[in-house]
Write a protein that holds these residues in place. Structure first.
Motif, PDB file in Angstrom:
ATOM      1  N   CYS A   1       0.842  -1.204   0.000  1.00  0.00           N
ATOM      2  CA  CYS A   1       0.000   0.000   0.000  1.00  0.00           C
ATOM      3  C   CYS A   1       0.874   1.249   0.000  1.00  0.00           C
ATOM      4  CB  CYS A   1      -0.924  -0.020   1.216  1.00  0.00           C
ATOM      5  SG  CYS A   1      -1.968   1.443   1.384  1.00  0.00           S
ATOM      6  N   PHE A   2       1.964   1.220   0.771  1.00  0.00           N
ATOM      7  CA  PHE A   2       2.881   2.365   0.809  1.00  0.00           C
ATOM      8  C   PHE A   2       3.575   2.556  -0.543  1.00  0.00           C
ATOM      9  CE2 PHE A   2       3.531   1.103   5.509  1.00  0.00           C
ATOM     10  CZ  PHE A   2       2.298   1.657   5.833  1.00  0.00           C
ATOM     11  N   HIS A   3       3.897   1.438  -1.220  1.00  0.00           N
ATOM     12  CA  HIS A   3       4.527   1.544  -2.544  1.00  0.00           C
ATOM     13  C   HIS A   3       3.589   2.258  -3.532  1.00  0.00           C
ATOM     14  CE1 HIS A   3       7.948  -0.822  -1.445  1.00  0.00           C
ATOM     15  NE2 HIS A   3       7.227  -1.895  -1.158  1.00  0.00           N
ATOM     16  N   LEU A   4       2.317   1.916  -3.478  1.00  0.00           N
ATOM     17  CA  LEU A   4       1.342   2.559  -4.368  1.00  0.00           C
ATOM     18  C   LEU A   4       1.252   4.056  -4.079  1.00  0.00           C
ATOM     19  CD1 LEU A   4      -1.557  -0.090  -4.317  1.00  0.00           C
ATOM     20  CD2 LEU A   4       0.192   0.212  -6.057  1.00  0.00           C
ATOM     21  N   LEU A   5       1.254   4.405  -2.803  1.00  0.00           N
ATOM     22  CA  LEU A   5       1.195   5.823  -2.427  1.00  0.00           C
ATOM     23  C   LEU A   5       2.465   6.558  -2.842  1.00  0.00           C
ATOM     24  CD1 LEU A   5      -0.411   5.430   1.103  1.00  0.00           C
ATOM     25  CD2 LEU A   5      -1.474   6.517  -0.881  1.00  0.00           C
ATOM     26  N   HIS A   6       3.601   5.894  -2.706  1.00  0.00           N
ATOM     27  CA  HIS A   6       4.866   6.510  -3.099  1.00  0.00           C
ATOM     28  C   HIS A   6       4.875   6.828  -4.587  1.00  0.00           C
ATOM     29  CE1 HIS A   6       9.305   5.952  -4.228  1.00  0.00           C
ATOM     30  NE2 HIS A   6       9.200   7.131  -3.680  1.00  0.00           N
ATOM     31  N   GLN A   7       4.369   5.905  -5.396  1.00  0.00           N
ATOM     32  CA  GLN A   7       4.348   6.131  -6.837  1.00  0.00           C
ATOM     33  C   GLN A   7       3.350   7.223  -7.214  1.00  0.00           C
ATOM     34  OE1 GLN A   7       6.411   4.724  -9.209  1.00  0.00           O
ATOM     35  NE2 GLN A   7       7.493   3.954  -7.415  1.00  0.00           N
ATOM     36  N   ALA A   8       2.257   7.312  -6.449  1.00  0.00           N
ATOM     37  CA  ALA A   8       1.245   8.331  -6.757  1.00  0.00           C
ATOM     38  C   ALA A   8       1.767   9.743  -6.484  1.00  0.00           C
ATOM     39  CB  ALA A   8      -0.021   8.074  -5.937  1.00  0.00           C
ATOM     40  N   GLN A   9       2.661   9.891  -5.494  1.00  0.00           N
ATOM     41  CA  GLN A   9       3.251  11.192  -5.166  1.00  0.00           C
ATOM     42  C   GLN A   9       2.176  12.259  -4.909  1.00  0.00           C
ATOM     43  OE1 GLN A   9       7.052  12.140  -5.314  1.00  0.00           O
ATOM     44  NE2 GLN A   9       6.750  10.055  -4.563  1.00  0.00           N
ATOM     45  N   ASN A  10       1.226  11.887  -4.034  1.00  0.00           N
ATOM     46  CA  ASN A  10       0.129  12.793  -3.707  1.00  0.00           C
ATOM     47  C   ASN A  10      -0.021  12.844  -2.183  1.00  0.00           C
ATOM     48  OD1 ASN A  10      -2.393  13.945  -3.139  1.00  0.00           O
ATOM     49  ND2 ASN A  10      -3.275  13.225  -5.055  1.00  0.00           N
TER      50      ASN A  10
END
Length: 895
Positions: A453-462
């Motif tokens: 979940c953190f990886h997805l958030l990191h890629q989103a950069q939001n």
């Protein structure tokens, strides 16, 4: 065999270097750009270290110098396997290595996939090595022990290499399928005695191969540095590019791939030449790559869109069917008819004739990125995003990572300038899925899912999306232990967005390397409580931890069971500057006397705020503890609690503690001396300090100190003193006996005695002692609120004195522990009467007694009726399963 001819043949340039395909192996060898790749013969514990790791060349040569007949080179795509194998043949042809072989034949099975029909080994060898005269082939086949076969791309064999599904060949002239010929060779039925070096990705074909396996690590950080310096002519540019890659991508395993390094270098050079900003995430890198590739084709927007949709269809086909390549016919079905002359920028094309060519993606990552783009681009499909993701689950590792990035407008904007707007409905569908799946994930206990979940958030950069998903309610239960370097980067991004973490749980992080600790430094500095218990910290990680504490908000640090050792603790203490740490737990850290001096320097620094220090289960001994006691004399030392269980202390160091307590400077309120052989003289020294007006000690634990009743007169004298501020005393697991315990009871009667919590478990107490304790509780002068007298075999009659006392209006008792005192059903009437009458009792410990089913109705009823009682522990009594349902009716009962 003419080696010059072989050299010319192997070094013949085929194709061209491409952004995704990397520099051609022949070009690398011809231009002397070859950088040794590493093999994992030794376990790598730090990604920056490559000491004692042999090169692949060395490992293969060493294996072939013995009796080994098959060497299997295993590595992911782009890891340099093809270059290594070609270099192997070149070195042989140059007379440098492997001179025990008279003949070396090199095959790239990916190129052979375009061959149709059946063929013999003889025809295969002549087809791939047309420089060999047919009449010479007979001589080669007669002496197989002189032959080395080199097979590249073994994983791309169209059919299985399982010998059980083939009728294996034994005659070189016998025709069979390509996979049957390869299986026959590798399993020894064809050309028995020949030697093989094969290269494959780590796929299922490995289970059908036997031989010495060599795993390729590719480029670690030192090799990447050498590669970047070779790629960029300007050292400053090379350093800028490498530094950026290590910061933004260096935590991915793909960075060990030479081909990926080529792609990154090529893309960075293009961006830097154009004065553009370098990408901050993997997703942004692939946006830049795709934009660059599309722009080189100079198509209009409609064609760009059509091409990317075709690429997405092929990517989906390869992902779902687990195919490496596609035929011309399949390509036409995906919609490539108009683009076949342009696809070289995206694909590896193998085969001599256009109708028999096979096409494969250079890069699995690019394949997955194109799939992600096409999913958001396609307006024709109505399939939901969740169903689409489920279909590609375990087949496209980075698909949701890329989708997460592309769902953000600022990240997909460069692509939309070339392709037109992406499908807003599908993007909204993905965002809904992401929010709901994150909510489910963070409520669960699977930390690998939390990390993803953190990886997805990191890629989103939001940042606002992070705060929306990682709410304060979900942060409490999240465990972050045993992070990969990639996990550290993603977690650090999330915590930085949040601005603060109440608790950073890194429990059981088995290898906190310097690189991981460096990445986590901002996260640690923003965390109020850091748990690193049962973890393993490298020496290089310790200064980063100290730095985080020095500039951060951390108030509590748990390093218990980290096996830290003296040297690492000294480094840690030396790095602490102005930290806000209040609690430091160092249980079971293999510390000795040598550590105590470093701790003293921290405690007396003038900036230390440390209030609680737990040194339990460290062999610091008397000399080490005496050094710690010196800190207590300092006006700068704010220590209020010392946990010293099992620290090899004796009476010799108790005088130093006593002197510190009487110094007027010590702030100590709690001391735990459990399981130290301090003796009666040690107790006597401490009891004297308790009578001193400047001593502020409130809690003292002598649990299991091998004491007897001889120490009780000293304790009685201390408790009778008007200056004693002691409110908690634990003497459990010492043989005090009746005489000693009765002396304590006299002290407890004194009107000014402040003892509220008393531990006398397993102290050889008798019924007269229980009678006296009951009298003390009824006296109206005793302040006792918690009494532990378990594991003293006094039976129902002995404990009855306590039940009667609890029922008395002067009794203040809130907690009572009578575990294993020999209680039976006969006590239940008195017990229940005491509970009904008491206005203070909240907790009752009744474990390990002899209560039976007959007692249960009364106990359940009294607990349900009582407003005061919060908990009754009935574990390990003589209950049958028949009363479990009745016990379940009262949630205040544990059984």
């Amino acid at each position: 065999m003419d080696k010059d001819t072989v050299l010319t043949h192997i070094l013949k340039l085929k194709g061209m270097s491409t952004l995704l395909g990397g520099e051609l192996p022949v070009s690398v060898i011809n231009n002397n750009k070859y950088i040794s790749l590493l093999t994992s013969e030794a376990q790598v514990t730090d990604r920056n270290v490559d000491d004692n790791l042999p090169s692949l060349d060395y490992a293969i040569h060493a294996a072939l110098s013995g009796e080994i007949k098959t060497v299997i080179l295993v590595g992911p795509e782009g890891s340099g396997k093809t270059t290594v194998l070609k270099k192997l043949v070149v070195d042989w042809a140059n007379g440098e290595h492997l001179q025990t072989f008279s003949y070396v034949f090199h095959f790239q099975l990916r190129e052979l996939n375009s061959l149709n029909g059946m063929l013999s080994l003889e025809k295969l060898m002549l087809h791939c090595h047309d420089h060999i005269p047919p009449e010479s082939l007979c001589l080669v086949l007669q002496k197989p022990e002189d032959v080395l076969f080199v097979f590249d791309d073994l994983d791309q064999c169209k059919d299985s290499l399982d010998p059980s599904v083939h009728t294996l060949c034994s005659d070189p002239s016998q025709v069979a399928s390509l996979s049957c010929l390869v299986a026959s060779l590798l399993h020894g039925s064809l050309l028995k005695g020949a030697t093989f070096v094969v290269a494959t990705r780590p796929t299922g074909c490995l289970k059908f191969l036997s031989g010495t396996q060599v795993e390729g690590l590719g480029f670690l950080k030192p090799q990447r540095e050498a590669y970047f310096n070779g790629f960029f002519t300007d050292p400053a540019t090379a350093n800028k590019a490498l530094t950026h890659m290590e910061r933004t991508l260096g935590f991915y395993d793909i960075c060990t791939s030479p081909r990926f390094c080529w792609t990154v270098c090529s893309m960075y050079k293009s961006l830097m030449d154009a004065g553009a900003k370098l990408p901050e995430t993997l997703s942004q890198l692939y946006v830049d790559i795709l934009v660059h590739l599309i722009q080189t084709l100079s198509l209009n927007e409609a064609c760009n869109r059509e091409l990317v949709l075709a690429l997405g269809k092929m990517a989906s086909h390869c992902s779902l069917d687990q195919h490496w390549s596609c035929t011309k016919e399949e390509m036409d079905s995906f919609g490539f008819q108009r683009f076949l002359t342009s696809v070289g920028v995206f694909f590896q094309v193998d085969g001599d004739r256009s109708d028999q060519c096979v096409f494969s993606f250079h890069s699995q990552l690019m394949q997955e990125f194109l799939l992600a783009v096409s999913l958001f681009l396609d307006k024709a499909t109505s399939e939901g995003m969740e169903k689409m993701l489920e279909k590609h689950k375990c087949r496209a590792e980075f698909l949701d990572i890329f989708l997460s990035a592309l769902s953000e407008p600022i990240q997909r904007r460069p692509l939309e300038t070339l392709l037109g707007e992406l499908n807003s409905d599908r993007i909204m569908d993905f965002k809904c899925w992401f929010r709901s799946s994150s909510e489910r994930t963070l409520k669960g206990w699977y930390k690998d899912k939390h990390h993803h979940c953190f990886h997805l958030l990191h890629q989103a950069q939001n940042e606002s999306l992070v705060k929306e998903i990682i709410t304060s309610s979900v942060r409490i239960g999240i465990s972050y232990g045993d992070l990969s370097l990639q996990d550290c980067v993603a977690l650090n991004y999330v915590v930085t967005c949040l601005g603060v973490m109440e608790q950073l749980n890194l429990y059981q992080t088995r290898n906190l390397t310097e690189e991981k600790a460096e990445r986590l430094t901002p996260t640690m500095s923003l965390s109020h409580n850091i748990i690193l218990s049962d973890s393993s910290l490298s020496t290089g990680a310790v200064p980063h931890l100290a730095s985080a504490l020095s500039r951060g908000v951390t108030k509590e640090l748990d390093l218990s069971q980290t096996r830290l050792g003296d040297e690492k603790l000294k480094i840690f203490c030396a790095g602490l500057r102005d930290c806000k740490l209040h609690v430091l737990k160092l249980q079971v850290c293999r510390l000795t006397e040598a550590s105590c001096e470093a701790l003293v320097s921290v405690l007396t620094s003038g900036t230390s705020q440390l209030c609680v220090l737990d040194m339990s289960f460290n062999q610091i001994g008397d000399q080490g503890f005496t050094k710690l006691c010196k800190a207590l004399h300092s006006p700068h030392c704010k220590l209020q609690e010392l946990q010293l269980q099992s620290c090899a202390l004796t009476a010799a160091s108790m005088k130093a503690l006593s002197a510190a307590l009487c110094s007027g400077q010590s702030q100590l309120r709690k001391v735990n001396l459990t399981q130290n052989t301090i003796g009666h003289s040690g107790v006597e020294a401490l009891c004297k300090s308790l009578q001193y007006p400047l001593c502020k000690l409130q809690s003292l634990k002598f649990f299991d100190n091998e004491l007897t009743g001889v120490c009780c007169p000293h304790l009685m004298e201390a408790l009778m003193s008007e200056h004693s501020s002691l409110s908690e005393l634990d003497l459990s697991a010492n043989d005090l006996g009746q005489e000693g315990a009765l002396l304590l009871c006299q002290a407890l009667r004194r009107p000014g005695c402040l003892i509220e919590k008393l531990g006398l478990k397993r102290c050889e107490l008798t019924q007269p002692v229980f009678k006296e304790l009951g009298s003390v509780l009824r006296s109206g002068t005793a302040q006792l609120k918690s009494l532990t007298v378990g594991i003293n075999e006094v039976g129902d009659q002995g404990v009855k004195h306590l039940w009667d006392a609890i029922a008395h209006p002067s009794c203040l008792l809130e907690e009572l522990d009578v575990e294993m005192t020999g209680l039976t059903d006969a006590c239940v009437e008195d017990l229940c009467a005491a509970i009904r009458t008491s206005k203070t009792l909240k907790s009752l410990e009744l474990r390990n007694n002899s209560l039976t089913d007959a007692s249960v109705p009364a106990l359940v009823q009294v607990m349900q009726d009582s407003h005061n009682m919060q908990e009754m522990n009935l574990k390990y009594n003589n209950f049958s399963e028949e009363v479990f349902d009745m016990l379940n009716e009262c949630d205040k009962i544990r059984y």
